[in-house]
Motif scaffolding. Structure first.
Motif, PDB file in Angstrom:
ATOM      1  N   ILE A 194      -3.905  -5.474  -4.117  1.00 37.20           N
ATOM      2  CA  ILE A 194      -4.381  -5.332  -5.498  1.00 37.20           C
ATOM      3  C   ILE A 194      -5.894  -5.473  -5.548  1.00 37.20           C
ATOM      4  O   ILE A 194      -6.579  -4.789  -6.324  1.00 37.20           O
ATOM      5  N   GLY A 195      -6.442  -6.353  -4.704  1.00 38.58           N
ATOM      6  CA  GLY A 195      -7.894  -6.487  -4.638  1.00 38.58           C
ATOM      7  C   GLY A 195      -8.560  -5.206  -4.192  1.00 38.58           C
ATOM      8  O   GLY A 195      -9.587  -4.783  -4.748  1.00 38.58           O
ATOM      9  N   GLN A 196      -7.972  -4.550  -3.178  1.00 37.54           N
ATOM     10  CA  GLN A 196      -8.507  -3.261  -2.727  1.00 37.54           C
ATOM     11  C   GLN A 196      -8.437  -2.228  -3.845  1.00 37.54           C
ATOM     12  O   GLN A 196      -9.363  -1.427  -4.032  1.00 37.54           O
ATOM     13  N   MET A 197      -7.350  -2.241  -4.604  1.00 38.90           N
ATOM     14  CA  MET A 197      -7.210  -1.302  -5.705  1.00 38.90           C
ATOM     15  C   MET A 197      -8.259  -1.576  -6.783  1.00 38.90           C
ATOM     16  O   MET A 197      -8.834  -0.643  -7.363  1.00 38.90           O
ATOM     17  N   CYS A 203       0.830  -1.210   0.000  1.00 43.32           N
ATOM     18  CA  CYS A 203       0.000   0.000   0.000  1.00 43.32           C
ATOM     19  C   CYS A 203       0.861   1.254   0.000  1.00 43.32           C
ATOM     20  O   CYS A 203       0.548   2.228  -0.694  1.00 43.32           O
ATOM     21  N   ALA A 204       1.948   1.242   0.784  1.00 40.40           N
ATOM     22  CA  ALA A 204       2.846   2.397   0.817  1.00 40.40           C
ATOM     23  C   ALA A 204       3.445   2.665  -0.557  1.00 40.40           C
ATOM     24  O   ALA A 204       3.583   3.825  -0.979  1.00 40.40           O
ATOM     25  N   CYS A 205       3.778   1.591  -1.267  1.00 41.50           N
ATOM     26  CA  CYS A 205       4.304   1.750  -2.633  1.00 41.50           C
ATOM     27  C   CYS A 205       3.271   2.382  -3.549  1.00 41.50           C
ATOM     28  O   CYS A 205       3.596   3.248  -4.380  1.00 41.50           O
ATOM     29  N   LEU A 206       2.003   1.976  -3.389  1.00 41.00           N
ATOM     30  CA  LEU A 206       0.933   2.541  -4.222  1.00 41.00           C
ATOM     31  C   LEU A 206       0.726   4.021  -3.908  1.00 41.00           C
ATOM     32  O   LEU A 206       0.467   4.824  -4.812  1.00 41.00           O
ATOM     33  N   VAL A 207       0.820   4.384  -2.627  1.00 42.51           N
ATOM     34  CA  VAL A 207       0.690   5.792  -2.250  1.00 42.51           C
ATOM     35  C   VAL A 207       1.780   6.624  -2.913  1.00 42.51           C
ATOM     36  O   VAL A 207       1.539   7.726  -3.416  1.00 42.51           O
ATOM     37  N   LEU A 208       3.001   6.092  -2.951  1.00 45.46           N
ATOM     38  CA  LEU A 208       4.116   6.803  -3.576  1.00 45.46           C
ATOM     39  C   LEU A 208       3.941   6.886  -5.086  1.00 45.46           C
ATOM     40  O   LEU A 208       4.124   7.954  -5.691  1.00 45.46           O
ATOM     41  N   VAL A 209       3.584   5.763  -5.707  1.00 51.11           N
ATOM     42  CA  VAL A 209       3.481   5.717  -7.171  1.00 51.11           C
ATOM     43  C   VAL A 209       2.376   6.632  -7.681  1.00 51.11           C
ATOM     44  O   VAL A 209       2.530   7.292  -8.717  1.00 51.11           O
ATOM     45  N   THR A 210       1.241   6.685  -6.960  1.00 51.06           N
ATOM     46  CA  THR A 210       0.104   7.494  -7.411  1.00 51.06           C
ATOM     47  C   THR A 210       0.233   8.965  -7.023  1.00 51.06           C
ATOM     48  O   THR A 210      -0.606   9.785  -7.411  1.00 51.06           O
ATOM     49  N   GLY A 211       1.256   9.308  -6.228  1.00 52.65           N
ATOM     50  CA  GLY A 211       1.432  10.693  -5.822  1.00 52.65           C
ATOM     51  C   GLY A 211       0.538  11.132  -4.682  1.00 52.65           C
ATOM     52  O   GLY A 211       0.498  12.314  -4.334  1.00 52.65           O
ATOM     53  N   GLN A 212      -0.180  10.179  -4.072  1.00 51.33           N
ATOM     54  CA  GLN A 212      -1.095  10.543  -2.997  1.00 51.33           C
ATOM     55  C   GLN A 212      -0.374  10.833  -1.682  1.00 51.33           C
ATOM     56  O   GLN A 212      -0.993  11.267  -0.710  1.00 51.33           O
ATOM     57  N   PHE A 213       0.947  10.622  -1.648  1.00 47.63           N
ATOM     58  CA  PHE A 213       1.720  10.920  -0.436  1.00 47.63           C
ATOM     59  C   PHE A 213       1.670  12.407  -0.090  1.00 47.63           C
ATOM     60  O   PHE A 213       1.956  12.800   1.040  1.00 47.63           O
ATOM     61  N   ARG A 214       1.300  13.236  -1.068  1.00 51.55           N
ATOM     62  CA  ARG A 214       1.210  14.681  -0.815  1.00 51.55           C
ATOM     63  C   ARG A 214       0.114  14.996   0.200  1.00 51.55           C
ATOM     64  O   ARG A 214       0.132  16.068   0.813  1.00 51.55           O
TER      65      ARG A 214
END
Length: 295
Positions: A224-227, A53-64
């Protein structure tokens, strides 16, 4: 994306998500049976899910907007998610996966009851009858004896109650908090609580390399299921994709038979049909209100 293509995309994403959840749960159950340490197995899956999940937050830019994890609604939602996971794991360890999933799928029915009680929304006679039919189906799956419900069935019902509370809280999460940030908050709380339970109740048993790989896969697959569910609801109206949430039951029965050779008895099958049938029918009795309940 055209409306028709959007609908097909959402349906495929929802069916894929439910299938991925069952695969992840099956891997977790197999590992728990081998290690006999349910809390440790939960912690392992949550930890690798948190990494994913942390990787997805970084990749999608939602870490902002990562500060959203400290909002009280995502935190409370995460606490309900943690409770539902503990109850579900306890049920899963002591009953067939198809039965645990079927009882857990009364959650949308509980949401409708809660909306009526808390928000004073009128249910109507037809919707009330369908909700009662769904609960009757859950009783048929649980099959209480003269001494009452089994502990596993009680855990499954507590799972449904926790999921219903989580979904009610989801409705109030500010739209300014991105989806993956909300998911990160829930996964972080799950990782902390399962880690604490592991330390408190069981000594750590070193997993084998294959068990490590299995839990890495389980944590990644559940993320991935959550995504997939997020994408389904983002691109397709909830009224279109929500009925396909009940494909959970089909996947669960399939996994139970293929992996554990579990075949539901006739009462359990009848109960599953009632739960799925009442859930689907509710979507067409009053589409606007039901869409709000399942969103």
């Amino acid at each position: 994306m055209t409306s028709a293509r959007s609908h097909w995309f959402g349906i495929a994403a929802m069916v894929l998500a439910t299938g991925l959840f069952i695969v992840s749960d099956s891997l977790m159950k197999l590992t728990a049976q081998a290690l006999e340490q349910p809390f440790q197995v939960l912690f392992m899956r949550c930890f690798f899910g948190l990494v994913s999940c942390a990787c997805l937050v970084l990749v999608t830019g939602q870490f902002r907007k990562i500060g959203g994890v400290l909002h009280w609604r995502p935190l409370l939602r995460g606490s309900c998610e943690a409770a539902s996971t503990f109850f579900y794991m306890a049920a899963l360890a002591n009953m067939p996966i198809a039965d645990a999933i079927a009882i857990g799928q009364t959650a949308p029915l509980l949401v409708i009851i809660a909306v009526a009680v808390i928000f004073r929304e009128r249910i109507g006679a037809i919707r009330l009858a369908l909700v009662c039919a769904g609960f009757l189906g859950a009783v048929l799956v649980a099959q209480p004896t003269g001494s009452g419900l089994s502990p596993a069935a009680i855990y499954a019902f507590l799972t449904a109650m926790s999921v219903a509370m989580r979904d009610l809280l989801t409705r109030g999460v500010p739209s300014s908090i991105p989806t993956f940030v909300v998911l990160l908050a829930s996964t972080f709380i799950l990782t902390l609580t399962t880690g604490a339970a592991t330390l408190a109740f069981h000594p750590w048993i070193p997993p084998s390399p294959s068990q490590w790989l299995t839990m890495v896969a389980s944590g990644f697959i559940v993320t991935i299921g959550q995504m997939a569910i997020f994408l389904a609801y983002r691109r397709t109206p909830a009224s279109v994709v929500a009925p396909y949430y009940y494909s959970f039951t089909v996947w669960a029965v399939t996994a139970g038979f293929v992996v554990w050779r579990e075949v539901p008895n006739s009462l359990a099958v009848a109960g599953m049909i009632l739960i799925v049938g009442s859930g689907l029918a509710l979507l067409f009795v009053n589409p606007r209100k039901v869409q709000e309940a399942v969103a």
